[in-house]
Design an enzyme around this catalytic site. Structure first.
Site, PDB file in Angstrom:
ATOM      1  CG  PHE A 163      -8.697 -21.917   4.124  1.00  0.00           C
ATOM      2  CD1 PHE A 163      -8.420 -21.231   2.946  1.00  0.00           C
ATOM      3  CD2 PHE A 163      -7.775 -21.835   5.161  1.00  0.00           C
ATOM      4  CE1 PHE A 163      -7.261 -20.485   2.808  1.00  0.00           C
ATOM      5  CE2 PHE A 163      -6.613 -21.092   5.028  1.00  0.00           C
ATOM      6  CZ  PHE A 163      -6.347 -20.415   3.843  1.00  0.00           C
ATOM      7  CE  LYS A 187     -14.602 -29.510  10.476  1.00  0.00           C
ATOM      8  NZ  LYS A 187     -14.458 -28.104  10.040  1.00  0.00           N
ATOM      9  CD  GLU A 190     -14.254 -23.532  10.448  1.00  0.00           C
ATOM     10  OE1 GLU A 190     -13.948 -24.610   9.889  1.00  0.00           O
ATOM     11  OE2 GLU A 190     -13.605 -23.043  11.390  1.00  0.00           O
ATOM     12  CB  SER A 240      -2.661 -25.352  11.105  1.00  0.00           C
ATOM     13  OG  SER A 240      -3.569 -25.719  12.127  1.00  0.00           O
ATOM     14  CB  CYS A 295       0.586 -27.473   2.552  1.00  0.00           C
ATOM     15  SG  CYS A 295       0.231 -28.773   1.392  1.00  0.00           S
ATOM     16  CD  GLU A 388       1.753 -23.138   7.168  1.00  0.00           C
ATOM     17  OE1 GLU A 388       1.169 -23.444   8.214  1.00  0.00           O
ATOM     18  OE2 GLU A 388       1.613 -23.760   6.094  1.00  0.00           O
TER      19      GLU A 388
HETATM   20  P1  NAD Z   1      -6.768 -25.344  10.279  1.00  0.00           P
HETATM   21  O1  NAD Z   1      -5.864 -26.273  10.981  1.00  0.00           O
HETATM   22  O2  NAD Z   1      -7.117 -24.061  10.935  1.00  0.00           O
HETATM   23  O3  NAD Z   1      -8.178 -26.075   9.975  1.00  0.00           O
HETATM   24  C1  NAD Z   1      -8.218 -27.363   9.421  1.00  0.00           C
HETATM   25  C2  NAD Z   1      -9.474 -28.066   9.924  1.00  0.00           C
HETATM   26  O4  NAD Z   1      -9.428 -28.153  11.344  1.00  0.00           O
HETATM   27  C3  NAD Z   1     -10.744 -27.293   9.568  1.00  0.00           C
HETATM   28  O5  NAD Z   1     -11.725 -28.221   9.162  1.00  0.00           O
HETATM   29  C4  NAD Z   1     -11.122 -26.609  10.874  1.00  0.00           C
HETATM   30  O6  NAD Z   1     -12.514 -26.462  11.045  1.00  0.00           O
HETATM   31  C5  NAD Z   1     -10.567 -27.530  11.956  1.00  0.00           C
HETATM   32  N1  NAD Z   1     -10.102 -26.830  13.148  1.00  0.00           N
HETATM   33  C6  NAD Z   1      -9.625 -25.561  13.242  1.00  0.00           C
HETATM   34  N2  NAD Z   1      -9.266 -25.284  14.519  1.00  0.00           N
HETATM   35  C7  NAD Z   1      -9.517 -26.392  15.239  1.00  0.00           C
HETATM   36  C8  NAD Z   1      -9.341 -26.736  16.623  1.00  0.00           C
HETATM   37  N3  NAD Z   1      -8.856 -25.874  17.511  1.00  0.00           N
HETATM   38  N4  NAD Z   1      -9.688 -27.990  17.031  1.00  0.00           N
HETATM   39  C9  NAD Z   1     -10.180 -28.881  16.150  1.00  0.00           C
HETATM   40  N5  NAD Z   1     -10.376 -28.596  14.842  1.00  0.00           N
HETATM   41  C10 NAD Z   1     -10.049 -27.385  14.379  1.00  0.00           C
HETATM   42  O7  NAD Z   1      -6.157 -25.107   8.817  1.00  0.00           O
HETATM   43  P2  NAD Z   1      -6.681 -24.097   7.688  1.00  0.00           P
HETATM   44  O8  NAD Z   1      -6.393 -22.709   8.115  1.00  0.00           O
HETATM   45  O9  NAD Z   1      -8.048 -24.454   7.264  1.00  0.00           O
HETATM   46  O10 NAD Z   1      -5.706 -24.505   6.479  1.00  0.00           O
HETATM   47  C11 NAD Z   1      -4.407 -24.011   6.336  1.00  0.00           C
HETATM   48  C12 NAD Z   1      -3.385 -24.941   6.953  1.00  0.00           C
HETATM   49  O11 NAD Z   1      -3.495 -26.234   6.392  1.00  0.00           O
HETATM   50  C13 NAD Z   1      -1.948 -24.487   6.658  1.00  0.00           C
HETATM   51  O12 NAD Z   1      -1.184 -24.676   7.821  1.00  0.00           O
HETATM   52  C14 NAD Z   1      -1.497 -25.430   5.562  1.00  0.00           C
HETATM   53  O13 NAD Z   1      -0.102 -25.622   5.476  1.00  0.00           O
HETATM   54  C15 NAD Z   1      -2.207 -26.688   5.963  1.00  0.00           C
HETATM   55  N6  NAD Z   1      -2.354 -27.605   4.846  1.00  0.00           N
HETATM   56  C16 NAD Z   1      -1.561 -28.706   4.854  1.00  0.00           C
HETATM   57  C17 NAD Z   1      -1.625 -29.594   3.798  1.00  0.00           C
HETATM   58  C18 NAD Z   1      -0.743 -30.808   3.778  1.00  0.00           C
HETATM   59  O14 NAD Z   1      -0.944 -31.642   2.919  1.00  0.00           O
HETATM   60  N7  NAD Z   1       0.202 -30.946   4.664  1.00  0.00           N
HETATM   61  C19 NAD Z   1      -2.515 -29.365   2.734  1.00  0.00           C
HETATM   62  C20 NAD Z   1      -3.332 -28.231   2.774  1.00  0.00           C
HETATM   63  C21 NAD Z   1      -3.241 -27.349   3.844  1.00  0.00           C
END
Ligand code: NAD
Length: 497
Positions: A163, A187, A190, A240, A295, A388
């Site tokens: 997000f 994808k 959401e 994440s 991140c 985190e």
């Molecule tokens: P998230 O992991 O909750 O969601 C990421 C994606 O996974 C979304 O599209 C979501 O719909 C999907 N998702 C969520 N739960 C899921 C599940 N149980 N099974 C399958 N798919 C699922 O992450 P977020 O809250 O959207 O973003 C924040 C996180 O992203 C933080 O941990 C941040 O550090 C990380 N991030 C990392 C980088 C990097 O380059 N390493 C860059 C940006 C963000």
């Protein structure tokens, strides 16, 4: 440019369109017809809805992609790249609109929203240079025998994004993947589907054929369907660590190439000879930019020896930040209470709250707010010291020596970024040689490598080989074909005959 221009140019609430899936160049609802709300986090009000998809929708997107693959793959590199030149131009012409939309769906300030759209444009710009990399090597390896390498598309590819950067993170993937001749299923998160929605329209306007880029909206079900789909050959994930691991393991079972970037806990080490003003302002900007939802954000400052004069400046700067103008909201109420939970917990364990962002409010904007927070005397075993938080909270861990600081940094399972603040080159080298992090900074708070260098962490911040942007992104979305050929029909035998 689009059917759906976003009209608002200020922070007041604006309702927007409903967002569907983008399949074969059309907006279509999900098969189930189910939708969820998209909430403007600054206001806590519903700005539209987004389709909730499952495996049938993923199957439709893959079908559209499969149909588009032969034509796109056969399009010469120099023609494919023209689409990116036009995407860059359209994005630049509509920078204002794209930035305000991003600010509304994600809660960023307009300056930070604009910065992230510009970074997305930079990724497109890098993509326009890829035909220069795509010219493969060749060599006469024996008499009359030549070897050459060509970089072939993987075929049907997928990207799953978080997000926090609705426009930029998709652009970490799309330019390299598309210009290399792949077709793609994206994808989006959401929580922020509009950045990707607008990108789909921009790519179409720029001349990308229908079906080359498809979007499936939703959450867990659509992600699992992408991981499981046997025709998807390469998949990148950003989000994440918990989900990155699931995606990595699940996708690998189908034999696809997978790169999954996860969460972070970034350490900035400050030693007594650090330049005070530069250090204080850089650490504060790193911790509170995008409300700490990066991140690459500073999560822990490791204070080596007496650096109180720098901490005092940081406190001063954090206290003068105007919430809503200098720093945006966090993404949702659950996030706000999770973040405050970490502050409460650290306080209970004896840490000292130097700047307190709990209970923050912005008049007239009833969304999810947490103000800038600095917690002193955190220890590495407190949750605020090792987990985190993903919010505007900076934990200060006090140590006596640089080696102790490096030990704390190395002890954390994440490995996205780490930085040292010093005016001594030897100290900088000593620290960057020893950090357990994929992206290191010297007097830089957000050490994002800019193209052609690639973005990616180590340890629990990334699963899979290679990195996501720059030259590595190109390598990820392509596979090398080696051709060994002889066109002189000589009869003298060589080891190759
Ligand atoms: P998230 O992991 O909750 O969601 C990421 C994606 O996974 C979304 O599209 C979501 O719909 C999907 N998702 C969520 N739960 C899921 C599940 N149980 N099974 C399958 N798919 C699922 O992450 P977020 O809250 O959207 O973003 C924040 C996180 O992203 C933080 O941990 C941040 O550090 C990380 N991030 C990392 C980088 C990097 O380059 N390493 C860059 C940006 C963000």
């Amino acid at each position: 440019m689009s059917q759906f221009p976003f009209a608002k140019r200020d922070y007041e609430f604006q309702k927007y369109v409903d967002c569907h899936n983008w399949i074969g160049g059309q907006w279509v609802p999900s098969t189930s017809g189910k939708t969820i709300d998209v909430v403007n986090p600054r206001h806590g009000q519903v700005m539209g809805t987004v389709s909730w998809s499952g495996s049938e929708d993923v199957a439709k997107a893959v079908e559209a992609a499969r149909a588009a693959l032969p034509g796109w793959k056969a399009t010469p590199w120099k023609e494919r790249v023209q689409v990116l030149f036009r995407v860059k131009q359209i994005m630049e012409e509509n920078l204002d609109e794209l930035s305000w939309l991003l600010s509304h769906e994600n809660g960023k300030t307009i300056a930070q929203a604009c910065g992230s759209v510009l970074k997305g444009i930079e990724c497109v710009e890098f993509g326009t240079s890829l035909p220069n990399m795509a010219g493969g090597d060749q060599l006469d390896v024996s008499r009359g025998i030549n070897c050459k390498v060509t970089h072939e598309p993987e075929g049907i590819c997928a990207g799953i994004v978080p997000f926090n950067f609705p426009t930029m993170v998709p652009l970490w993937m799309l330019p390299q993947a598309l210009v290399s001749g792949n077709v793609f299923v994206l994808k989006p998160s959401e929580q922020v589907p509009y950045g990707s929605m607008r990108l789909a329209e921009i790519f179409k306007e720029a001349g990308l054929p229908d079906g080359v880029l498809n979007i499936v909206n939703g959450g867990k079900e659509s992600v699992e369907a992408l991981c499981d789909h046997p025709e998807i050959r390469a998949l990148a994930f950003v989000g994440s660590t918990r989900v990155a691991k699931l995606v990595y393991e699940r996708s690998a079972k189908t034999g696809k190439k997978v790169l999954a970037l996860g969460g972070a806990k970034n350490h900035l080490v400050v030693v007594p000879d650090a330049e005070p003003e530069l250090t204080a302002s850089t650490v504060v900007a790193s911790a509170y930019g995008c409300a700490g939802q990066r991140c690459m954000a500073a999560a822990v400052m490791i204070a080596v020896g007496d650096v109180d004069h720098i901490v005092e400046k940081m406190v001063e700067k954090a206290n003068t930040m105007e919430l809503g103008q200098d720093m945006g909201s966090v993404i949702n109420p659950e996030s706000a209470s999770r973040i405050e939970g970490y502050i409460n917990d650290a306080e209970k364990r004896g840490a000292k709250i130097l700047v307190d962002g709990r209970g923050a409010k912005v008049n007239g904007h009833e969304g999810s707010w947490v103000g800038p927070t600095i917690i002193d005397n955190v220890t590495p075993d407190m949750p605020a010291g090792y987990e985190e938080i993903f919010g505007p909270v900076l934990s200060i861990i006090r140590v006596k020596t640089l080696d102790e600081a490096i030990k704390v940094e190395n002890g954390n399972p994440y490995g996205n970024a780490a930085a040292i603040f010093t005016t001594n080159g030897g100290v900088a080298r000593y620290a960057t040689d020893r950090f357990q992090a994929g992206m290191c900074g010297v007097n830089i708070g957000v050490p994002v490598p800019r193209e052609p260098f690639a973005f990616g962490g180590w340890n629990h911040s990334k699963f899979g080989a290679g990195d996501v942007t720059g030259n590595d992104g190109f390598r990820f979305w392509t596979r090398p074909r080696k051709v060994t050929q002889r066109w002189e029909m000589a009869t003298d035998a060589t080891w190759m005959s």
